[in-house]
Every structure is written in C-alpha cells, then in structure tokens.
Scaffold this motif. Structure first.
Motif, PDB file in Angstrom:
ATOM      1  N   PHE A  65       1.203  -1.077  -0.394  1.00 49.55           N
ATOM      2  CA  PHE A  65       0.159   0.264  -0.160  1.00 49.55           C
ATOM      3  C   PHE A  65       0.539   1.570   0.011  1.00 49.55           C
ATOM      4  O   PHE A  65       0.360   1.989  -0.856  1.00 49.55           O
ATOM      5  CB  PHE A  65      -0.642  -0.271   1.144  1.00 49.55           C
ATOM      6  N   GLY A 162      -3.744  -3.725  -4.673  1.00 50.56           N
ATOM      7  CA  GLY A 162      -4.927  -3.427  -3.481  1.00 50.56           C
ATOM      8  C   GLY A 162      -6.128  -4.365  -2.556  1.00 50.56           C
ATOM      9  O   GLY A 162      -5.803  -4.698  -1.931  1.00 50.56           O
ATOM     10  N   GLY A 166      -4.793  -6.417   0.257  1.00 56.63           N
ATOM     11  CA  GLY A 166      -5.871  -5.802   1.351  1.00 56.63           C
ATOM     12  C   GLY A 166      -6.437  -7.180   2.223  1.00 56.63           C
ATOM     13  O   GLY A 166      -6.458  -7.183   2.741  1.00 56.63           O
ATOM     14  N   ILE A 229     -10.593   5.691   7.744  1.00 58.73           N
ATOM     15  CA  ILE A 229      -9.886   4.754   7.215  1.00 58.73           C
ATOM     16  C   ILE A 229      -9.242   4.411   8.658  1.00 58.73           C
ATOM     17  O   ILE A 229      -8.829   2.973   8.828  1.00 58.73           O
ATOM     18  CB  ILE A 229      -9.612   4.732   6.279  1.00 58.73           C
ATOM     19  N   PRO A 233      -7.864  -0.011   9.651  1.00 61.54           N
ATOM     20  CA  PRO A 233      -7.220   0.538   7.938  1.00 61.54           C
ATOM     21  C   PRO A 233      -7.724  -0.208   6.981  1.00 61.54           C
ATOM     22  O   PRO A 233      -7.605  -0.633   5.778  1.00 61.54           O
ATOM     23  CB  PRO A 233      -5.788   1.169   7.639  1.00 61.54           C
ATOM     24  N   LEU A 237     -10.028  -0.703   3.187  1.00 62.72           N
ATOM     25  CA  LEU A 237      -9.064  -0.272   2.528  1.00 62.72           C
ATOM     26  C   LEU A 237      -9.213  -1.430   1.504  1.00 62.72           C
ATOM     27  O   LEU A 237      -9.657  -1.145   0.131  1.00 62.72           O
ATOM     28  CB  LEU A 237      -7.396  -0.224   2.441  1.00 62.72           C
ATOM     29  N   TRP A 238      -9.139  -2.609   2.079  1.00 62.77           N
ATOM     30  CA  TRP A 238     -10.084  -3.910   1.175  1.00 62.77           C
ATOM     31  C   TRP A 238     -11.402  -3.607   0.512  1.00 62.77           C
ATOM     32  O   TRP A 238     -11.967  -3.760   0.017  1.00 62.77           O
ATOM     33  CB  TRP A 238      -9.931  -4.796   1.947  1.00 62.77           C
TER      34      TRP A 238
END
Length: 266
Positions: A65, A162, A166, A229, A233, A237-238
């Motif tokens: 990331f 990602g 993630g 976030i 996180p 984010l995932w």
C-alpha cells in the motif's frame, strides 16, 4: 572501459527528446525528484517480498500500500514539475512490476497458496502474468491521443495489488489462516489477474484537478475520510478496493443492458 571503447561510464545517461522545431535534443542525466519516488516504491515492493519470506504478512501488505501511494506521487510530481522522461516511464513500469506484480503474487502465495502445491503456483502465476501483460499494454498506449484518459482498459495493477494485499492484511487481522481458505484466496487472486487483462473499463480519476481551487468543505471531507480509514485501515481499504474492482463489471453490465433496451425499443 570508457566511451572511446564503446562503453559509456556507469553514471552516463543520454536521452533524445524532440525540440520546439522538431529536431532531436540530447539531454544528459536523469531527473532526480520523480525517480526518488519511483525508487522508494521499488524498495517498498522489495520489502514486501522480504517480509513475506519472514512470515510478516501484515507488514508485507502495508508495504504494498505504501508503494501504491509513492507510485501515485511520482507521476504527478513529474507532470507538475515538467520532469517527465522516457527513462522515468520505463523505470516506473519496472518498479510497478515488482511492487504490484511480483510482490503481491509472492505474498499471497506464501500466506495461503503454498498449501495448494502446483495449483497454488498456477493461481499466483495467473496474477503475475496478468500484471506483466497489463503493464505492457498500458505502455503501448502511452501517447495515444485517441485513448480516453478518463478510463483504464482493464483493472490497473496497483488496484489489483490493493485487492490482493488488502485481502491478506484484513484476513490476517481477523486471525484467519490463509491455508484454511486457500482455494478461495487462489480464485480471487486469479480473478484479479484476469481483470487486469480484460477489456472492462475502470474510472482512472485522471481528470481530477488537484491544482485548482475547491470549496472549503472538500478539505473537511478529506480529513473525515482519513479519520474513518484510520479506525480500521485493513478492512476499510480492502472494502474500497473490492468496491472499485466490482465497479468495472457492474458498469459494463449496466451499459450492456441499456444498449439492449435501446435496441429492443428500436
């Protein structure tokens, strides 16, 4: 060895660019600032691989990331400072292959797919090959004026990375052992690889004007997003990358249904 013997010194780089009158202009050296960001992204990808080898899968995912952030900065810095170059484009592509191709494939393989044996190799390689083909296709379209800059053709390699990283990060935080769901992880990894080489269009966000003035509430909104976030996180984010990955096929299906409806009415 020197230039007289046909070999340039190791610190010599000469690049020819078209001048205002159309003639080639020779420039020596490379631009430092954007290539520093690219080097940092490359290091993050390498660190992710090393961390995965040591079993630190959360750190490996975070490093990917970080590479995504750095990769997003190097191109924008180059454009804002007018320091784009052919060398920078090639270096960026090689860095992307390590950070968003090799690193995610090895991280997810070490975390979950090794238990599948050769089948796990296949899942990881599908992702890796998809990233390589995606980057090669992207490079051939650089400078194509007919290309719609608002959209990517296929899932961009940072977004695919990602999605995979993630998954490793979020599920590791849940305490889930990748080996327990290895086949499901393999299918999702391979799907990310196939989406990279698909013709599904994804919004690129390249038409966003980051240099223009915006209303004050936009800054407050950005702060709010960062605050949300930061609360969780890995999962947030995932979820963001899952939503972005799904957005392409959903929009393609919506356009297809709209076209079918218009055709039937005609």
């Amino acid at each position: 060895m020197d230039a007289a013997h046909g070999i340039l010194p190791i610190d010599e780089h000469i690049e020819e660019v078209p001048g205002p009158d159309g003639k080639k202009i020779r420039h020596r050296g490379i631009y430092l600032l954007p290539n520093l960001f690219t080097t940092a992204a490359l290091f993050s990808g390498f660190y992710a691989i090393v961390s995965a080898m040591d079993g630190n899968f959360a750190n490996a995912s975070i490093a990917i990331f970080v590479a995504m952030v750095l990769d997003g900065l190097d191109g924008r810095v180059a454009r804002m400072t007018n320091t784009q170059s052919a060398f920078g484009a090639e270096f960026d592509s090689l860095s992307d292959m390590v950070a968003f191709g090799v690193a995610p494939a090895l991280v997810v393989f070490s975390w979950a797919l090794a238990d599948l044996g050769k089948v796990g190799w296949v899942f990881s390689f599908i992702y890796l090959a998809g990233a390589a083909l995606r980057l090669a296709r992207f490079n051939t379209h650089i400078g194509d004026e007919t290309e719609d800059k608002r959209f990517f053709t296929g899932l961009a390699s940072p977004s695919a990375a990602g999605l995979v990283a993630g998954m490793v990060w979020a599920l590791s935080d849940f305490g889930i052992d990748g080996g327990d769901i290895s086949f499901l992880v393999g299918v999702l990894t391979a799907l990310a690889g196939l989406l990279m080489v698909s013709n599904v269009r994804y919004y690129s966000f390249k038409d966003l004007d980051l240099k223009g003035r915006v209303p004050f509430f936009v800054i407050l909104l950005v702060v709010l997003v960062f605050a949300i976030i930061s609360t969780d996180p890995s999962r947030i984010l995932w979820f963001i990358f899952i939503a972005y990955t799904v957005s392409g096929p959903v929009q393609a299906l919506w356009r297809w249904r709209t076209k079918q409806k218009v055709t039937s009415e005609v």
